[in-house]
Scaffold this motif. Structure first.
Motif, short mmCIF file in Angstrom:
data_model
loop_
_atom_site.label_atom_id
_atom_site.label_comp_id
_atom_site.label_asym_id
_atom_site.label_seq_id
_atom_site.Cartn_x
_atom_site.Cartn_y
_atom_site.Cartn_z
N GLN A 1 7.86 -24.88 -25.68
CA GLN A 1 8.56 -26.16 -25.81
C GLN A 1 9.93 -26.16 -25.14
O GLN A 1 10.33 -27.15 -24.53
N ASP A 2 10.64 -25.04 -25.27
CA ASP A 2 12.00 -24.99 -24.72
C ASP A 2 12.00 -24.81 -23.20
O ASP A 2 13.06 -24.51 -22.62
N HIS A 3 10.83 -25.01 -22.57
CA HIS A 3 10.72 -24.94 -21.11
C HIS A 3 9.99 -26.15 -20.51
O HIS A 3 10.13 -26.42 -19.33
N ILE A 4 9.23 -26.85 -21.35
CA ILE A 4 8.40 -27.96 -20.81
C ILE A 4 8.74 -29.32 -21.41
O ILE A 4 8.16 -30.32 -21.00
N TYR B 1 20.99 -16.95 -18.16
CA TYR B 1 20.51 -18.16 -18.85
C TYR B 1 19.73 -17.76 -20.10
O TYR B 1 19.65 -16.60 -20.46
N HIS B 2 19.23 -18.77 -20.80
CA HIS B 2 18.51 -18.55 -22.07
C HIS B 2 19.40 -17.87 -23.12
O HIS B 2 19.05 -16.84 -23.70
N PHE B 3 20.58 -18.47 -23.34
CA PHE B 3 21.50 -17.97 -24.37
C PHE B 3 22.18 -19.17 -25.04
O PHE B 3 22.24 -20.26 -24.48
N GLY C 1 21.41 -26.26 -18.78
CA GLY C 1 21.33 -25.81 -20.16
C GLY C 1 20.07 -25.01 -20.43
O GLY C 1 19.03 -25.21 -19.81
N HIS C 2 20.19 -24.07 -21.36
CA HIS C 2 19.09 -23.20 -21.79
C HIS C 2 18.43 -22.48 -20.61
O HIS C 2 19.05 -21.60 -20.03
N ALA C 3 17.20 -22.84 -20.22
CA ALA C 3 16.57 -22.20 -19.06
C ALA C 3 16.28 -23.23 -17.98
O ALA C 3 15.41 -23.03 -17.14
N GLY D 1 12.41 -16.30 -15.67
CA GLY D 1 11.72 -16.88 -16.82
C GLY D 1 12.02 -16.08 -18.08
O GLY D 1 12.88 -15.19 -18.08
N ASP D 2 11.33 -16.41 -19.14
CA ASP D 2 11.50 -15.64 -20.37
C ASP D 2 10.75 -14.33 -20.17
O ASP D 2 9.54 -14.32 -19.96
N THR D 3 11.46 -13.23 -20.22
CA THR D 3 10.79 -11.95 -20.02
C THR D 3 11.56 -10.81 -20.66
O THR D 3 12.77 -10.87 -20.83
N THR E 1 7.85 -22.02 -15.88
CA THR E 1 7.56 -20.58 -15.99
C THR E 1 6.47 -20.30 -17.02
O THR E 1 5.68 -19.39 -16.85
N HIS E 2 6.48 -21.08 -18.12
CA HIS E 2 5.48 -20.90 -19.18
C HIS E 2 5.48 -22.15 -20.06
O HIS E 2 6.25 -23.09 -19.82
N ALA E 3 4.61 -22.17 -21.08
CA ALA E 3 4.31 -23.42 -21.78
C ALA E 3 5.12 -23.66 -23.06
O ALA E 3 4.88 -24.63 -23.77
#
Ligand code: NI
Ligand code: MN
Length: 225
Positions: A52-55, A188-190, A7-9, A138-140, A48-50
Motif C-alpha cells: 500500500q505504501d508504494h501503490i 528514503y523510506h524513513f 515523501g516515503h518511497a 525499493g524496499d529491500t 517496485t512492489h504491491a
C-alpha cells in the motif's frame, strides 16, 4: 536527470523530457499533505512492489494522466485488468523505453497487495537516461545480489531505504553502498510511520565517517544530476 522526493518511497524523475513517478504514496502520507496528487505529471509510473505504501495513488494518477505502469508481471496484470496501460517485466530483464533504459532487479522483501492478493516478487529499478544512471532499490534487505550491479553499471546515484524495521537501516545501507560501488546515496523510506523514524544527523554522520554522502531531501525538494 532531475529527481524530486515526494515523501516515503515516492520519487519523480524527469528524464529526456518525460516524467516518471516511482511508488506513488502521497494521499496517505500526512507528511506529504502539501503535495498535490492531482497536479503531478506522469508519463510512466514505476512500481517496485504491491504494498500500500508504494501503490496507493498509482491507479488514480494512471487514470488521470494515461501514464504507463511498469512493474513485475503480477502487478501489471492487476492494473491491466482495470483497463490501464502497463508494461510487464521480471527480474533481470531490461527494456528501452522512450525515456531510456530500465532494468528490474532483485530486492529481498514481500509484495502482497493490500487485499492480500499476490503481487509477485518485489524489485528495484536501474534507470539509464541522459547519460546518467540511478539505482532505486525499493524496499529491500541488504543482499549479495547488489554486488552484481557494478559489474555492468556505473551508478551516478543510488536511492536506498534507510528506515530499518521493514527494510535496511542505515548501517546495512552503508554496506549496500559498498556493494553497488556508489558513494552518493539518497535515503528514503524513513520517518513516515513510527517504526521507521530515524535520527537524520546520526545517519548522515555515519555515512560521512565512511567517506560517503547521504542526502536527505525534504518532501517536494529536488536535486539535479
Ligand atoms: Ni513494502
Ligand atoms: Mn514500504
Amino acid at each position: 536527470m532531475k529527481i524530486t522526493f515526494l515523501g516515503h518511497a515516492c520519487l519523480q524523475l524527469e528524464v529526456g523530457g518525460f516524467h516518471i513517478l516511482v511508488d506513488p504514496f502521497i494521499s496517505g502520507n500526512p507528511l506529504a499533505s502539501h503535495i498535490q496528487v492531482d497536479s503531478l505529471k506522469a508519463d510512466f509510473i514505476l512500481l517496485t512492489h504491491a504494498h500500500q505504501d508504494h501503490i496507493l495513488d498509482a491507479e488514480s494518477i494512471a487514470r488521470r494522466t494515461g501514464a504507463k505502469i511498469v512493474s513485475n508481471f503480477e502487478i501489471v496484470t492487476h492494473y491491466q485488468e482495470k483497463g490501464l496501460d502497463a508494461h510487464p517485466m521480471n527480474h533481470g530483464g531490461s527494456w528501452t523505453f522512450d525515456f531510456g533504459k530500465l532494468k528490474y532487479v532483485n530486492a529481498i522483501h514481500t509484495s502482497g497487495f493490500p487485499d492480500g492478493s499476490y503481487g509477485g516478487q518485489p524489485g528495484g529499478f536501474i534507470i539509464e537516461g541522459e547519460h546518467k544512471t540511478i539505482y532505486i532499490a525499493g524496499d529491500t534487505a541488504l543482499t549479495q545480489d547488489m554486488k552484481l550491479i557494478p559489474m555492468q553499471t556505473r551508478l551516478d546515484i543510488a536511492v536506498l531505504p534507510i528506515g530499518d524495521n521493514f527494510t535496511m537501516g542505515v548501517d546495512d545501507a552503508i554496506i549496500a553502498s559498498d556493494f553497488i560501488e556508489c558513494d552518493k546515496i539518497l535515503g528514503y523510506h524513513f520517518d513516515t510511520f513510527g517504526f521507521i523514524e530515524i535520527d537524520h544527523d546520526q545517519a548522515k554522520r555515519k555515512f560521512f565517517e565512511k567517506g560517503k554522502d547521504l542526502m536527505l531531501l525534504s518532501i517536494g525538494e529536488s536535486l539535479e544530476l
